[in-house]
Design an enzyme around this catalytic site. Structure first.
Site, PDB file in Angstrom:
ATOM      1  N   TYR A 136      44.972  47.701  75.246  1.00 47.17           N
ATOM      2  CA  TYR A 136      45.442  47.610  73.859  1.00 47.17           C
ATOM      3  C   TYR A 136      45.027  46.296  73.197  1.00 47.17           C
ATOM      4  CZ  TYR A 136      48.607  51.614  73.534  1.00 47.17           C
ATOM      5  OH  TYR A 136      49.136  52.870  73.439  1.00 47.17           O
ATOM      6  N   ASP A 218      47.343  60.013  87.354  1.00 51.37           N
ATOM      7  CA  ASP A 218      47.069  61.453  87.197  1.00 51.37           C
ATOM      8  C   ASP A 218      48.101  62.276  87.979  1.00 51.37           C
ATOM      9  OD1 ASP A 218      45.910  60.317  89.470  1.00 51.37           O
ATOM     10  OD2 ASP A 218      44.044  61.451  89.354  1.00 51.37           O
ATOM     11  N   ASP A 242      52.377  54.676  77.462  1.00 50.08           N
ATOM     12  CA  ASP A 242      52.361  55.369  76.162  1.00 50.08           C
ATOM     13  C   ASP A 242      52.231  56.871  76.385  1.00 50.08           C
ATOM     14  OD1 ASP A 242      52.083  55.726  73.338  1.00 50.08           O
ATOM     15  OD2 ASP A 242      49.920  55.895  73.613  1.00 50.08           O
ATOM     16  N   ASP A 246      55.418  60.087  76.085  1.00 47.63           N
ATOM     17  CA  ASP A 246      55.366  61.285  75.220  1.00 47.63           C
ATOM     18  C   ASP A 246      55.533  62.539  76.076  1.00 47.63           C
ATOM     19  OD1 ASP A 246      54.818  59.756  72.897  1.00 47.63           O
ATOM     20  OD2 ASP A 246      53.389  61.248  72.156  1.00 47.63           O
TER      21      ASP A 246
HETATM   22  C1  LIG Z   1      51.252  53.640  67.128  1.00 48.18           C
HETATM   23  C2  LIG Z   1      50.777  53.201  68.470  1.00 48.18           C
HETATM   24  C3  LIG Z   1      50.098  51.882  68.348  1.00 48.18           C
HETATM   25  C4  LIG Z   1      51.914  53.160  69.501  1.00 48.18           C
HETATM   26  C5  LIG Z   1      51.358  52.778  70.870  1.00 48.18           C
HETATM   27  O1  LIG Z   1      50.306  53.290  71.280  1.00 48.18           O
HETATM   28  O2  LIG Z   1      51.984  51.961  71.523  1.00 48.18           O
HETATM   29  C6  LIG Z   1      52.724  54.422  69.680  1.00 48.18           C
HETATM   30  O3  LIG Z   1      51.994  55.471  70.200  1.00 48.18           O
HETATM   31  C7  LIG Z   1      53.930  54.157  70.535  1.00 48.18           C
HETATM   32  O4  LIG Z   1      54.127  54.849  71.532  1.00 48.18           O
HETATM   33  O5  LIG Z   1      54.719  53.261  70.182  1.00 48.18           O
HETATM   34 MG   LIG Z   2      52.987  56.527  71.748  1.00 45.30          MG
END
Ligand SMILES: CC(C)[C@H](C(=O)O)[C@@H](O)C(=O)O
Ligand SMILES: [Mg+2]
Ligand SMILES: NC(=O)c1ccc[n+]([C@@H]2O[C@H](COP(=O)([O-])OP(=O)(O)OC[C@H]3O[C@@H](n4cnc5c(N)ncnc54)[C@H](O)[C@@H]3O)[C@@H](O)[C@H]2O)c1
Length: 347
Positions: A136, A218, A242, A246
């Site tokens: 990042y 993975d 990240d 999700d």
């Molecule tokens: C918007 C983006 C920069 C951010 C990240 O990748 O950290 C988002 O996906 C998160 O999970 O907070």
């Molecule tokens: Mg994210």
């Protein structure tokens, strides 16, 4: 108690409004809320996604409540002007290195996740994501090679002190839970991950009570849907964290439920839902504000030391869901404000 409120773009203002209503309903003595512009909204108003005055508000506050940033109409801008730089800038400038993303199934939602009910019911995990390093924040660019081909590149790296401090945060979190920590990396391919693993093993010596395991990312993605109940605390780098968070959100029902805390050394922190600005549903009153409301609860717990009030909010959210009040993300029909009203009524 000064809380900076940065609502941002898309559904950010809609979900933040409901979290602010919940905070105000607690009538905390001395609570002061100060708003600031971030993201695409801030770019249009001030020419920058993280204006100096916003950063000033952040520094003057005890904690930040953050909505979301992201606006596809800004995607053509130079990277440093894009809305996402607001959240990345805050994380870096304020030293918010430890990102806690808890995921558990709320009672009554077991049959609403994308997993089989008996698998989903076992989930109660915490992802500890490093937030200040990794690919990042490395050098990056798009360059033209000698043979004329364009090449995009992003430098991935972790210094040992960066790994050590997030490892301590994760072991400490594990000590307050089931004392199981799984470090997720890609050490079979990446040197960055090899160092990560070596340092985590070194730090583990200071936490003999915690059972440490290692898993390649993975496999971790696969295990999260196969047998998520095996995880207690997961510690991982910025990019893997990240993605896995999700994924974990769908294992518990919806991305509209996952809150997060981004902590610096000490009690300072930024609190935000893990989701983004959701342009597809923005402005329609359809977004689930629960992730942001739960983030406000984390703010009270971690930055203000108000555990009882945090539990009060979490219980009100759980009761709302148990009573069958759900947004479209969970197959229900309640809108953003209606969900806010329902949580307020159960506080
Ligand atoms: C918007 C983006 C920069 C951010 C990240 O990748 O950290 C988002 O996906 C998160 O999970 O907070
Ligand atoms: Mg994210
Ligand atoms: N921390 C942040 O501010 C943050 C986090 C993630 C993405 N983003 C940004 O947000 C923008 C959109 O990204 P994306 O579409 O990949 O991810 P997203 O999280 O915004 O949306 C993904 C999907 O989930 C749904 N969703 C998200 N939050 C919801 C909620 N509270 N209630 C109901 N449904 C919800 C959306 O409608 C969409 O279908 C991009 O500009 C991205 O960079 C910002």
């Amino acid at each position: 108690m000064r809380i900076a409120v940065f609502a941002g773009d898309g559904i950010g203002p809609e979900v933040t409004e409901q979290a602010v209503r919940v905070l105000q309903a607690l009538e905390l003595p001395g609570l002061e809320l100060v708003e600031g512009d971030v993201g695409g909204v801030a770019y249009r108003k001030h020419g920058h996604p993280l204006p100096a005055e916003t950063l000033e508000i952040a520094r003057s506050a005890d904690a930040i409540l953050f909505g979301a940033v992201g606006d596809f109409s800004c995607d053509h801008l130079e990277r440093h002007l894009r809305p996402e730089q607001a959240i990345l800038g805050l994380r870096k400038e304020l030293g918010l290195f430890a990102n806690l993303r808890p995921a558990r199934v709320f009672p009554g939602l077991e049959d609403l996740t994308t997993l089989r009910e008996e698998v989903a019911a076992t989930i109660d995990l915490l992802i500890v994501r490093e937030l200040n390093g990794d690919v990042y924040f490395g050098e990056k660019g798009i360059r033209t090679l000698e043979d004329g081909r364009r090449q995009g590149w992003d430098m991935m790296s972790y210094a040992e002190d960066e790994v050590r401090r997030i490892a301590h945060a994760a072991f400490q979190a594990a000590m307050t839970r089931s004392k199981k920590l799984c470090s997720v990396d890609k050490a079979n391919v990446l040197e960055t991950s090899q160092l990560w693993r070596d340092v985590v093993i070194e730090v583990a010596k200071e936490y003999p009570e915690v059972e440490l395991s290692h898993m390649y990312v993975d496999n971790a993605a696969m295990q999260l849907v196969k047998n998520p109940g095996q995880f207690d605390v997961i510690v991982t780098g910025n990019l893997f964290g990240d993605i896995l968070s999700d994924q974990a959100s769908m294992c518990v029902g919806s991305i509209g439920l996952l809150a997060s805390a981004s902590l610096a050394e000490g009690s300072y922190g930024l609190y935000e839902p893990i989701h983004g600005s959701a342009p597809d549903i923005a402005g329609k009153g359809l977004a689930n504000p629960m992730a942001t409301i739960l983030s406000a609860a984390m703010l009270l717990r971690h930055s203000l030391g108000l555990e009882a009030e945090a539990v009060r909010i979490e219980a009100a959210v759980a009761k709302t869901l148990a009573d069958g009040i759900k947004g479209g993300d969970l197959g229900g029909s309640a809108g953003t404000r209606e969900i806010g009203d329902a949580v307020l009524a159960r506080l």
